[in-house]
Design an enzyme around this catalytic site. Structure first.
Site, PDB file in Angstrom:
ATOM      1  N   CYS A  82       0.952  -1.240   0.097  1.00 48.38           N
ATOM      2  CA  CYS A  82      -0.028   0.121  -0.081  1.00 48.38           C
ATOM      3  C   CYS A  82       0.797   1.433   0.047  1.00 48.38           C
ATOM      4  CB  CYS A  82      -1.037  -0.180   1.259  1.00 48.38           C
ATOM      5  SG  CYS A  82      -2.347   1.126   1.121  1.00 48.38           S
ATOM      6  N   HIS A 193      -3.789  -4.649  -0.542  1.00 51.41           N
ATOM      7  CA  HIS A 193      -3.325  -5.249   0.971  1.00 51.41           C
ATOM      8  C   HIS A 193      -3.567  -6.904   0.639  1.00 51.41           C
ATOM      9  CE1 HIS A 193      -3.044  -1.786   3.485  1.00 51.41           C
ATOM     10  NE2 HIS A 193      -4.142  -1.257   2.593  1.00 51.41           N
ATOM     11  N   GLU A 195      -2.721  -9.093   2.862  1.00 48.96           N
ATOM     12  CA  GLU A 195      -3.032  -9.321   4.109  1.00 48.96           C
ATOM     13  C   GLU A 195      -4.545  -9.321   4.388  1.00 48.96           C
ATOM     14  OE1 GLU A 195      -2.464  -5.115   4.795  1.00 48.96           O
ATOM     15  OE2 GLU A 195      -1.682  -6.713   3.556  1.00 48.96           O
TER      16      GLU A 195
END
Length: 213
Positions: A82, A193, A195
């Protein structure tokens, strides 16, 4: 032995969710601002959320730009996520204010030109052939984005002598095109992202870990 991954803590970033996502893949992961640990790790992850200028201030406070440069000089893997990807470019422009980035790549982070900003939610990407990060993932795979700024032009010129392999640049669209990911030797980065991107993000992180010695 388990690979040792450090997530650089410089006061900005989705640290704990990134830590959990990487730990689930069976590696030894530590969240720390410690310079020596970041330099010695097998792989370094540089997350980031919020304003470009604030992230650069935090990064410099732990000498993060030096850590990244030292690692890359030795061919040691770094993954930006990001705003952690955005700060790898030469500069960011927010509200008319220009902030210098790490300048690992030329280019400007600027506000997206789109009817709705921020770009928030799931989106597909256009990955190049021979990609490592997106290996095994279908073209329609979606990843989770949250951002108002991005790199809308890739400015790194090809090596005129042909000695250096050009980076692999992945694009996405929200209003217009922007850089969604880059693979450039030891340096990789994603605007989205991983994650927060479920199974697809886990697969991408696993692919990145395959490049970590």
């Amino acid at each position: 032995m388990s690979k040792k991954i450090v997530i650089l803590d410089y006061g900005s970033g989705n640290l704990r969710s990134a830590e959990r996502a990487v730990a689930r893949l069976g590696v030894d992961v530590t969240v720390t601002p410690d310079r020596d640990a970041a330099l010695e790790a097998d792989g370094l992850i540089v997350p980031g959320v919020g304003a470009f200028s604030a992230c650069m201030t935090g990064l410099r406070s732990v000498r993060g730009e030096q850590i990244i440069g030292r690692r890359l000089a030795g061919g040691r893997p770094v993954l930006g996520i990001c705003v952690g990807m955005q700060i790898l470019f030469a500069k960011g422009v927010e509200h008319g204010v220009t902030t210098e980035g790490c300048a690992e790549w030329p280019g400007t982070v600027e506000r997206l030109e789109a009817p709705v900003v921020p770009h928030m939610g799931w989106n597909t990407v256009d990955a190049p052939d021979d990609t490592v990060l997106f290996r095994g993932l279908d073209a329609g795979t979606r990843f989770y984005f949250v951002h108002s700024y991005g790199v809308r032009r890739w400015e790194l010129q090809p090596d005129p002598m042909g000695h250096l392999k050009p980076p692999l640049v992945t694009w996405a669209e929200h209003g217009d095109r922007f850089v969604a990911a880059v693979e450039n030797g030891a340096l990789c980065a994603t605007q989205f992202h991983p994650e927060k991107s479920g199974d697809a993000g886990a697969e991408l992180l696993k692919n990145w870990l395959s490049t970590v010695g």
